[in-house]
Design a protein around this motif. Structure first.
Motif, short mmCIF file in Angstrom:
data_model
loop_
_atom_site.label_atom_id
_atom_site.label_comp_id
_atom_site.label_asym_id
_atom_site.label_seq_id
_atom_site.Cartn_x
_atom_site.Cartn_y
_atom_site.Cartn_z
N ASP A 131 -3.61 6.56 -6.58
CA ASP A 131 -3.26 7.62 -5.64
C ASP A 131 -2.77 8.86 -6.37
O ASP A 131 -3.02 9.99 -5.95
N LYS A 182 2.53 8.72 10.88
CA LYS A 182 1.85 8.92 9.60
C LYS A 182 1.93 10.39 9.24
O LYS A 182 2.04 11.25 10.13
N LEU A 238 -3.67 13.02 0.36
CA LEU A 238 -3.79 11.68 0.93
C LEU A 238 -3.44 11.82 2.41
O LEU A 238 -2.32 12.19 2.75
N ASP A 279 0.59 13.46 6.00
CA ASP A 279 -0.30 13.76 4.89
C ASP A 279 0.53 14.14 3.68
O ASP A 279 1.56 14.82 3.81
N ILE A 328 3.46 5.33 -4.19
CA ILE A 328 2.01 5.37 -4.27
C ILE A 328 1.56 4.55 -5.47
O ILE A 328 2.37 4.16 -6.31
N VAL A 340 -0.70 8.75 5.67
CA VAL A 340 0.14 7.81 4.92
C VAL A 340 1.26 7.31 5.85
O VAL A 340 1.97 8.10 6.48
N ARG A 341 1.40 6.01 5.92
CA ARG A 341 2.33 5.36 6.85
C ARG A 341 3.78 5.59 6.45
O ARG A 341 4.16 5.46 5.28
N ASN A 378 0.85 -1.19 0.00
CA ASN A 378 0.00 0.00 0.00
C ASN A 378 0.88 1.24 0.00
O ASN A 378 2.09 1.16 0.20
N ARG A 379 0.27 2.40 -0.22
CA ARG A 379 1.02 3.66 -0.23
C ARG A 379 1.83 3.81 1.06
O ARG A 379 1.35 3.48 2.15
N HIS A 380 3.05 4.31 0.93
CA HIS A 380 3.92 4.53 2.08
C HIS A 380 5.06 5.45 1.67
O HIS A 380 5.22 5.76 0.50
#
Length: 192
Positions: free
Chosen positions: A80, A49, A59, A51, A76, A62-63, A12-14
């Protein structure tokens, strides 16, 4: 020759942050706090996290992944990118030259990147022993076949070999969902 099976996981997005950017976003001398270990030894999902703010949208939450890296990189999905209003190039990790810029907003500050946003190329992490077993080399490109109702053959999959890596293929959330993949499912490596 038997089938060459390995586990697959959806990424996932990170983002990965440099220590300089960690301190701007979270405070001077700040160290990331482990939320949970990831499959690759020494890598972890942090509690922190941020933004991501693009020209079109944001988004939130985001971790951050740890530990700190030499350079900040945001990974991403193409979906995204639509939300943010940027077009992330599909590239191997670390290849951020000329990639889009976004703003990272943390609790203590903001970082405006000049570049650093990408959609990570599908890839396989392999320990050196696994590479020998599978008959592949570092930076080789292979194919991988999935199973199930939405089975696909992923082409142009980068093999990354290192003595600290654990065997696992990574695809982004868009690719994984399109192929109906679940984390930990076994897929077949195809060499030609």
């Amino acid at each position: 020759m038997g089938e060459k099976k390995l586990p697959i996981a959806l990424s996932n997005r990170h983002l990965h942050l440099s220590q300089e950017h960690i301190e701007i976003l979270f405070g001077e001398g700040y160290e990331l706090n482990k939320f949970k270990d990831l499959s690759q030894p020494g890598q972890f999902a942090a509690q922190e996290k941020v933004d991501l703010v693009g020209p079109k949208g944001t988004l939130k939450g985001v971790r951050v992944l740890g530990p700190a890296r030499p350079n900040t990189q945001i990974e991403i999905s193409l979906t995204d990118g639509f939300v943010l209003g940027v077009t992330p190039p599909v590239r191997d990790s670390g290849d951020v030259a000329g990639s889009p810029a976004v703003k990272i907003v943390g609790p203590k500050g903001e970082v405006q990147l000049k570049e650093g946003v990408l959609a990570a190329s599908r890839h396989i992490h392999m320990h050196t022993d696994d590479a020998e077993k599978f008959g592949v080399e570092d930076k080789q490109r292979v194919k991988v076949r999935t199973t199930g109702e939405r089975a696909v053959v992923f082409e142009n999959v980068l093999v990354r070999v290192h003595p600290t890596f654990a065997l696992e293929m990574h695809v982004d959330i868009d690719e994984g969902n399109a192929a109906g993949i679940k984390n930990g499912e076994l897929v077949e490596l195809i060499t030609e």
